[in-house]
Design an enzyme around this catalytic site. Structure first.
Site, PDB file in Angstrom:
ATOM      1  N   HIS A  81       0.825  -1.227   0.000  1.00 16.20           N
ATOM      2  CA  HIS A  81       0.000   0.000   0.000  1.00 16.20           C
ATOM      3  C   HIS A  81       0.853   1.269   0.000  1.00 16.20           C
ATOM      4  CE1 HIS A  81       0.145  -0.839   4.550  1.00 16.20           C
ATOM      5  NE2 HIS A  81       1.004   0.124   4.303  1.00 16.20           N
ATOM      6  N   HIS A 115      -1.391   4.056  10.294  1.00 17.93           N
ATOM      7  CA  HIS A 115      -0.067   4.692  10.254  1.00 17.93           C
ATOM      8  C   HIS A 115      -0.019   5.966  11.098  1.00 17.93           C
ATOM      9  CE1 HIS A 115       0.095   1.984   6.791  1.00 17.93           C
ATOM     10  NE2 HIS A 115       1.389   2.125   6.777  1.00 17.93           N
ATOM     11  N   HIS A 170      10.214  -3.659   3.490  1.00 16.91           N
ATOM     12  CA  HIS A 170      10.593  -2.251   3.400  1.00 16.91           C
ATOM     13  C   HIS A 170      10.862  -1.695   4.787  1.00 16.91           C
ATOM     14  CE1 HIS A 170       6.210  -1.899   4.035  1.00 16.91           C
ATOM     15  NE2 HIS A 170       6.298  -0.594   4.215  1.00 16.91           N
ATOM     16  N   GLU A 197       4.516  -5.450   8.303  1.00 18.60           N
ATOM     17  CA  GLU A 197       3.128  -5.380   7.810  1.00 18.60           C
ATOM     18  C   GLU A 197       2.674  -6.709   7.219  1.00 18.60           C
ATOM     19  OE1 GLU A 197       3.059  -0.599   6.681  1.00 18.60           O
ATOM     20  OE2 GLU A 197       3.165  -2.068   5.077  1.00 18.60           O
TER      21      GLU A 197
HETATM   22  C1  DHB Z   1       5.379   4.188   2.384  1.00 14.22           C
HETATM   23  C2  DHB Z   1       4.389   4.150   3.358  1.00 14.22           C
HETATM   24  C3  DHB Z   1       3.881   2.945   3.771  1.00 14.22           C
HETATM   25  O1  DHB Z   1       2.881   2.855   4.688  1.00 14.22           O
HETATM   26  C4  DHB Z   1       4.336   1.762   3.241  1.00 14.22           C
HETATM   27  O2  DHB Z   1       3.821   0.626   3.734  1.00 14.22           O
HETATM   28  C5  DHB Z   1       5.315   1.785   2.259  1.00 14.22           C
HETATM   29  C6  DHB Z   1       5.835   3.002   1.837  1.00 14.22           C
HETATM   30  C7  DHB Z   1       5.925   5.489   1.934  1.00 14.22           C
HETATM   31  O3  DHB Z   1       5.666   6.512   2.575  1.00 14.22           O
HETATM   32  O4  DHB Z   1       6.601   5.516   0.898  1.00 14.22           O
HETATM   33 FE    FE Z   2       2.562   0.959   5.416  1.00 11.29          FE
END
Ligand code: DHB
Ligand code: FE
Length: 278
Positions: A12, A59, A193, A238
């Site tokens: 996402h 978030h 990530h 996540e």
């Molecule tokens: C970003 C934000 C998110 O919640 C994620 O899961 C991946 C990337 C971002 O801010 O780029």
């Molecule tokens: Fe996220």
């Protein structure tokens, strides 16, 4: 009776939502990611779910450090969107299904999952991006939504095993609902990530996760949070939203479509649609 007809997972990254909002799906380097949703659109056109249970991590929009439930469920008639990082967006409203929400809440608590119930809940980009990928664009969605938030943000965090068991309990609750509903369960997040360490992607672990979600979710559920953070990055955790989805869509499943595409921004981008094997 209510039935779970499928499970959808997706990353996402907010840039995905921005591309959808701007109609730029074919202009971004991750265009193949959007193309992977064409079979999802066809499948949804055919199967026509009434409800989407959307499992995601908030978030910091609705819950922050001062109030951080481990598991929270929406029980509202409607949910409004909220800031996705570019200032307040144009208002959007998503229809709820409070009757099914309250049934799931009662069933979960009877099943010893002490969830927070939310009669108001701002809907985070994690939930909305997934819905906009599944039903293209920003128009009204042809489903009611039930947002379910899992804390993947601030310790103490629920274990992957607990998340998988939580999903199984959601599945039991839905299947015990006496009225007809066709339910799609969505898990939104991941894969690898780490926002503080851009570029931390672990493709081989992500590919293992995609296989294990289908064939051996219990093996995935045996990882500790620390192991997942080491392998997939802090926000790679996540992945637990995928485990909740897979717990709800129990038993053997077939993959309708899946794609791993990395990077999307600085994230191991992934999507998958599964359906129960009859
Ligand atoms: C970003 C934000 C998110 O919640 C994620 O899961 C991946 C990337 C971002 O801010 O780029
Ligand atoms: Fe996220």
């Amino acid at each position: 009776m209510a039935r779970i007809i499928g499970g959808l997972t997706t990353s996402h990254v907010p840039m995905i939502g921005r591309a959808i909002a701007g109609g730029r799906q074919q202009e971004v380097p991750f265009a193949p990611f959007f193309d992977a949703f064409a079979p999802v659109h066809r499948w949804l056109d055919e199967r026509r779910p009434d409800v989407a249970i959307v499992i995601y991590n908030d978030h910091g929009l609705n819950f922050f450090l001062d109030n951080m439930p481990t598991f929270a469920i929406g029980a509202a008639h409607a949910y409004d969107n909220a800031d996705e990082g570019w200032g307040p967006p144009p208002p959007r409203r998503f229809r709820g299904d409070p009757q099914l929400s309250w049934h799931i809440i009662q069933s979960l608590i009877a099943d010893e999952f002490d969830v927070s119930t939310c009669q108001e809940m701002a809907f985070d980009h994690a939930g909305i991006t997934a819905l906009d990928l599944a039903w293209e664009g920003h128009g009204d969605k042809p489903v009611a939504v039930i947002p379910i938030v899992v804390n993947a943000v601030a310790p103490p965090l629920p274990t992957p095993r607990r998340c998988y068991a939580f999903g199984q309990a959601i599945g039991r609750a839905v299947r015990a609902f006496a009225e007809d509903r066709r339910v799609l369960v969505i898990g939104s997040g991941g894969l690898s990530h780490e926002l503080g360490q851009f570029g931390k992607i672990n493709q081989s672990f992500d590919e293992y996760c995609m296989d294990a979600i289908v064939a051996d979710p219990e093996a995935l559920a045996r990882y500790s949070n620390d192991e997942i953070v080491d392998l997939a990055g802090a926000q790679g955790l996540e992945l637990i939203t995928w485990l909740v989805m897979r717990g709800a869509v129990s038993g053997e499943v077939d993959v309708v479509n899946s794609l791993y595409f990395a990077p999307i921004s600085h994230t191991g981008g992934a999507m998958m649609l599964i359906e129960p094997r009859d």
